[in-house]
Write an enzyme that holds these catalytic residues in place. Structure first.
Site, mmCIF file in Angstrom:
data_model
loop_
_atom_site.group_PDB
_atom_site.id
_atom_site.type_symbol
_atom_site.label_atom_id
_atom_site.label_comp_id
_atom_site.label_asym_id
_atom_site.label_seq_id
_atom_site.Cartn_x
_atom_site.Cartn_y
_atom_site.Cartn_z
ATOM 1 N N SER A 180 -9.813 1.576 2.709
ATOM 2 C CA SER A 180 -8.913 2.381 1.917
ATOM 3 C C SER A 180 -7.840 1.569 1.196
ATOM 4 C CB SER A 180 -8.228 3.417 2.818
ATOM 5 O OG SER A 180 -7.371 2.763 3.738
ATOM 6 N N SER B 125 -10.253 -0.780 6.893
ATOM 7 C CA SER B 125 -9.599 -0.533 5.604
ATOM 8 C C SER B 125 -8.882 -1.731 4.983
ATOM 9 C CB SER B 125 -8.598 0.632 5.738
ATOM 10 O OG SER B 125 -9.268 1.853 5.652
ATOM 11 N N LYS C 221 0.847 -1.197 0.000
ATOM 12 C CA LYS C 221 0.000 0.000 0.000
ATOM 13 C C LYS C 221 0.882 1.246 0.000
ATOM 14 C CE LYS C 221 -4.012 1.834 2.600
ATOM 15 N NZ LYS C 221 -4.865 1.609 3.797
#
Ligand SMILES: [Zn+2]
Lengths: 100, 481, 480
Positions: free
Chosen positions: C144, C168, C69
């Site tokens: 996210s 997330s 990420k």
């Protein structure tokens, strides 16, 4: 329903947060924040007398570091991402000075 | 009419920031420095780079506990760090990690002044003004140097227990001496390792309510502190006398002009939004940590001064002079020990200032060529009248220069005292009386001030080796007094 | 050949490489080509080719490619946390968990898109455009960690790192039909993760199956001297092996599944089916109470923005990233930089958090939220006296259409209804794919007490075997 946030309140908070908001953005922000705060309002009716606040979920204390030096960054690397490197430092407009 | 007779009393509290003398910063391993090239002691943490986290320096905590113990504070069994949020270029994270509602040290007392609290925090970076920017026309530009950013600080806050500028200066000196003695800081105001702000208000004498206070900043020397506080007391008193009000504000002291100027109100409108620092866990002071701090705590200057005064009979002033400069106290006590029980402790103490005068006022006598035992030997020679006070001063000068023993110098330079029946001193005195019959007559008539020229004659003739007291005794004897 | 290779899980691939049956360079090249042809906007940065240092077959992860990420700092590699304000930023250091995975033999394939500063549940708050869901490109992948989830589901990378603050990892795993583990708070170092909400953020794996999750997690855990809030994991992380659930007590919290909790019918049906499977494996399923769980969302939307408002204060145009001069003076530079650099959702949360902490409101909002947090943690403690795990649907619905909720922040926040309580309590929770509803994956969430990851992974593994979810359609391009 909580009262709508006043524009002045939104302006004050935006200043604290250093966010330039246009008039239109301020209006939208007032509406959206009011809606969210209205939703959140319910927790203020809970009986929380005598309940300790939880700021950490883990039961750890005293995470301390020995006073031993490490290598610092080479200055070029420290300044590598600086928007305004000057004289080995980070250039900024002087606080308190206002532009024309 | 009503205000004409009112006397006003100043009320002063101090907030002192002390840079701790750790090797590394409060929350990262960058070395502390002073005067180095800008930004050579930085790392991702103290630059506030994204993703970095603080880790508390154990030695800073240790020093915090030592300060608390030295100031008689309650040590909090559990304290925590908070974030103090505000934007400024010298604050890389947009918040300062500090302590808020539960500081590491609670109430205490130093001298006559109560301590409100002591807490740990990180120092800001240095912002240097460089003048007009080439890029943005007309805009002033500054440069941030993060070398200092993150230096461990202890903030010491007093209760408003001081009542004059001089009291404030004297107490700050006691605090400085205490902090230096326990070795937690360089406490150098010029270099900024000791910084003092003052909260000043005045009130009608006898009132138990506090007046509106102002906060004085940037008084970076003892002199400026006294100057600034004095000026502010006068300003506030004049305002109240004129029937006006004191505004609560922050004032900046300008050393060049000695004037106080208010900071702009915009800069004062802070809302710090303190909340518990989620990146740090609570600080729990264990019994072992307390033990270690206690063990490292030397005798405190105030305690030492009291002991020198009580046990050795030194005057309060002399006792503080020695105790508040630990290196002088240490040298004195070493000389006392070397001299043995016969040595006059008060006389020895009186020889420390002449020694300091000869080695340089900031020098440590331990680094001079005079050993404690040599100074003790000199004092013993004076006490036994083998050397006069006056000659002993010359001997001391030569000791500082050569490092020789006082007896050797006395022998070599012929500085031994002239005294006793077979020394010929009586003849010199007789010659003095004969040389100045006017003076002798005045002394005979009871004007003892006139003895001066006679003593001076003898001193000149003996090159200072004679004892002043003995000369006076012989003059009186020969004049039949 | 490449289909067989593509269908290998990361754990299977690592085992094959270590056994000398698979060339790590071949595996790497397969994924690099697929990632380079990415049409989901999953990647924010992709490596040029195989690492110069080659692959070390003897390491536990044997060179298997990894997606990371964007918000994990990677030395010299763009790291922007999905934000314009970090335009061009390349950190001088690497996050601890990424370092640990490198040391275990993982090879960085690319960085993945995310909602800006991890604030969002759809990936539409990414400054570089939304990520698409590989099951249906008209839909969001969740957020996210949407880029990581979409990339893993689409077979653009074998596995990936995400972070979970209020859901997330779990919610995008649910939307993309993969496994997402949010570990116990403190079990993985946060050092080098660009912070959203420090007391909640936790790194975790996004993987095709539960075994991969356990393997990746086992090389992430551990105390880190750089993170004061990290803890030593109390036992070795085991590979899951359990195939039944006899005697395992599953609690279904009434408060999270009530009629007004907004859970879709299809999600409810899938959830019930999974419960039936669990019973079939020997589990005892009964209702349980988490009285304060319905207030978790409110507490979360005070605590997280408050912490974020401070965490994001460092983006001020002074030391790195974007600077907009404004009128040329300092205050104007700050405000203009932050106005231009942050997207609307980030601004909204900074404003909310600043307001909640500001003078006169602290007790009413932040202080209250911290007390509710205590109550929520106590609810879980009580529940775990009677139950081994709490189970819920991961999200109230399946992947929604792009734009469907972007004009209504509150509706978007409700996506976190079932995931936020565990975040506030700091306990581990895992989302596994439970099946499809109208062709879209549905997630099933299990949560356990702090540091129960081994048992949690075991239970998830047993259920996974029983469910037999097939994720291959997403790797094959999803529905047209
Ligand atoms: Zn540093």
């Amino acid at each position: 329903m909580v009262a709508m946030l006043e524009r002045e309140t939104v302006d004050h908070v935006a200043r604290l947060a250093r966010l330039a908001l246009s008039d239109a953005e301020t209006d939208v922000m007032a509406v959206e924040l009011s809606k969210i705060l209205d939703h959140i309002e319910a927790i203020r009716t809970l009986d929380l007398d005598g309940v300790e606040p939880t700021s950490h979920v883990i039961d750890v204390v005293n995470a301390l570091r020995a006073d031993v030096p490490h290598h610092s960054l080479p200055r070029e690397l420290a300044l590598a991402s600086a928007p305004d490197p000057v004289d080995g430092g980070f250039g900024v407009p002087s606080p308190g000075a206002s532009a024309q | 009419m009503s205000g004409a007779a009112v006397e006003y009393e100043p009320v002063i509290g101090l907030e002192i920031h002390v840079q701790l003398r750790t090797r590394t910063k409060m929350f990262c391993g960058c070395e502390l420095s002073f005067g180095d090239e800008p930004n050579v002691h930085t790392c991702p943490r103290c630059l506030g780079l994204p993703g970095t986290l603080p880790v508390v320096n154990a030695q800073a905590v240790h020093y915090g506990i030592m300060i608390g113990l030295a100031l008689g504070c309650e040590i909090a069994p559990r304290s925590q760090f908070h974030r103090k949020n505000y934007f400024y270029p010298d604050l890389p994270k947009g918040y300062q990690i500090s302590q808020y509602d539960v500081p590491i040290c609670g109430p205490g007392k130093l001298g006559e002044v109560r301590i409100h609290r002591v807490h740990l925090e990180e120092d800001a970076a240095k912002l240097v003004h460089v003048g007009e920017s080439g890029r943005i026309h007309g805009a002033d530009r500054s440069v941030v140097d993060f070398n200092r950013g993150g230096t461990p600080l202890a903030e010491i806050v007093t209760e408003p227990d001081l009542h004059s500028a001089d009291e404030a200066r004297e107490w700050l000196n006691l605090l400085r001496t205490t902090l230096r003695a326990i070795g937690v800081s360089d406490v150098n105001m010029e270099e900024g390792s000791l910084r003092c702000d003052a909260n000043v208000s005045v009130r009608p004498l006898g009132s138990d309510q506090l007046g509106t206070k102002t906060e004085l900043k940037n008084m970076n020397s003892f002199r400026f502190l006294a100057q600034g506080v004095k000026a502010e007391i006068e300003r506030q008193t004049a305002l109240l006398r004129a029937g006006e009000q004191v505004q609560q504000e922050t004032l900046h002291f300008d050393p060049a002009s000695g004037r106080l100027t208010p900071l702009r109100s915009k800069e004062q409108a802070h809302d710090y939004r303190y909340f518990p620092e989620p990146d740090l866990v609570p600080l729990v002071v264990t019994e072992a940590m307390l033990e270690r701090a206690r063990a490292e705590l030397p005798e405190l200057p105030a305690d030492r001064a009291a002991r020198l005064e009580r046990d050795l009979g030194l005057s309060g002033e002399r006792a503080r002079e020695l105790a508040f400069r630990p290196e002088l106290g240490d040298f004195y006590e070493a000389a006392l020990a070397a001299g043995g029980p016969q040595l006059d402790a008060v006389a020895l103490a009186n020889w420390i200032p002449p020694l300091v005068e000869r080695i340089g006022s900031d020098a440590d006598p331990a680094g001079s060529r005079v050993s404690p035992s040599a100074l003790a030997a000199l004092v013993a020679l004076v006490s036994s009248r083998a050397v006069s006070q006056t000659a002993a001063r010359d001997v001391l000068t030569l000791m500082v220069q050569s490092g020789d023993q006082p007896a050797t110098i006395v022998e070599r330079e012929g500085l031994g005292a002239i005294g006793g029946d077979d020394s010929g001193l009586a003849q010199v005195v007789a010659a003095a009386i004969a040389a100045d019959p006017d003076a002798a007559e005045k002394v005979r008539d009871g004007n003892m001030k006139a003895v001066g020229p006679l003593v001076g004659y003898v001193m000149r003739e003996t090159k200072g080796r004679a004892d002043g007291g003995e000369i006076t005794r012989l003059i009186r004897e020969q004049l039949g007094l | 050949m490449s289909d067989a290779l593509l269908n290998l899980t990361a754990a299977a691939a690592a085992a094959a490489i270590r056994a000398g049956e698979l060339d790590p360079a071949e595996l790497f090249e397969l994924y690099r080509e697929r990632a380079a042809a990415d049409s989901l906007n999953a990647f924010s940065w992709l490596c040029d080719g195989a690492p110069d240092a080659g692959f070390d077959r003897s390491t536990p992860l044997a060179g298997v490619p990894l997606g990371v990420k964007d918000l994990f700092c990677t030395a010299g590699i763009p790291t922007q946390s999905g934000s314009r304000i970090l335009e061009g930023y390349r950190p001088p250091y690497t996050a601890t968990v990424v370092e640990r995975l490198y040391a275990a033999g993982a090879t960085l394939l690319g960085k993945t898109h995310q909602d800006e500063f991890a604030m969002g549940s759809s990936n539409e708050n990414c400054a570089f455009g939304p990520v698409l869901n590989p099951w249906d490109r008209t839909r969001v992948p969740g957020g996210s960690s949407g880029g990581s989830a979409a990339a893993v589901a689409a077979g653009l990378v074998p596995w990936a790192l995400g972070t979970d603050t209020g859901g997330s990892i779990r919610q995008p795993a649910s939307f993309c039909g993969i496994v997402g583990l949010k570990p116990t708070y403190g079990s993985c170092s946060r050092y080098g993760m660009i912070a959203f909400a420090s007391s909640l953020d936790q790194a975790g794996p996004l993987t095709r199956d539960v075994s991969d999750s356990a393997l990746l997690f086992s090389h992430m855990v551990g105390q880190d001297a750089n993170d004061s809030t990290s803890l030593a994991f109390p036992e070795p992380v085991r590979m899951p092996a359990r195939r039944e659930l006899s005697g395992v007590r599953l609690g279904v919290p009434e408060e999270l599944l009530s009629a007004d909790s907004g859970i879709d019918q299809g999600v409810r049906e899938s959830f019930e089916q999974t419960l039936s499977l669990a019973r079939g494996l020997g589990a005892v399923v009964s209702p349980c109470r988490l009285p304060h769980a319905p207030h978790a969302l409110s507490a979360y939307y005070i605590v997280a923005p408050a912490e974020a408002s401070a965490n994001l204060a460092r983006f001020d145009g002074v030391r790195y990233g974007l600077r907009v001069p404004g009128n040329g003076d300092l205050e104007s530079m700050y405000s203009a930089t932050r106005a231009a650099g942050f997207g609307p959702e980030v601004k909204r949360r900074i404003m909310l958090g600043t307001y909640a902490l500001s003078s006169g409101y602290y007790d009413a909002y932040y202080g209250t939220a911290l007390r509710v947090r205590t109550r929520i943690a106590q609810d879980f403690q009580r529940a775990f006296e009677q139950f081994d795990f709490i189970v819920t649907p991961t999200a109230p619905g399946t992947a929604f259409e792009l734009g469907a909720k972007s004009s209504d922040p509150l509706a978007m926040y409700l996506n976190d209804f079932c995931t936020v309580p565990m975040s506030l309590a700091g306990i581990p929770a895992i989302s596994i794919p439970a099946g499809l509803s109208e062709g879209l994956p549905v997630g099933f969430q299990l949560a356990g007490p702090a540091f129960s990851e081994n048992r949690l992974l075991d239970a998830a593994f047993a259920l996974e075997q029983a469910i037999g979810f097939d994720g291959s359609p997403a790797r094959a391009g999803g529905r047209a």
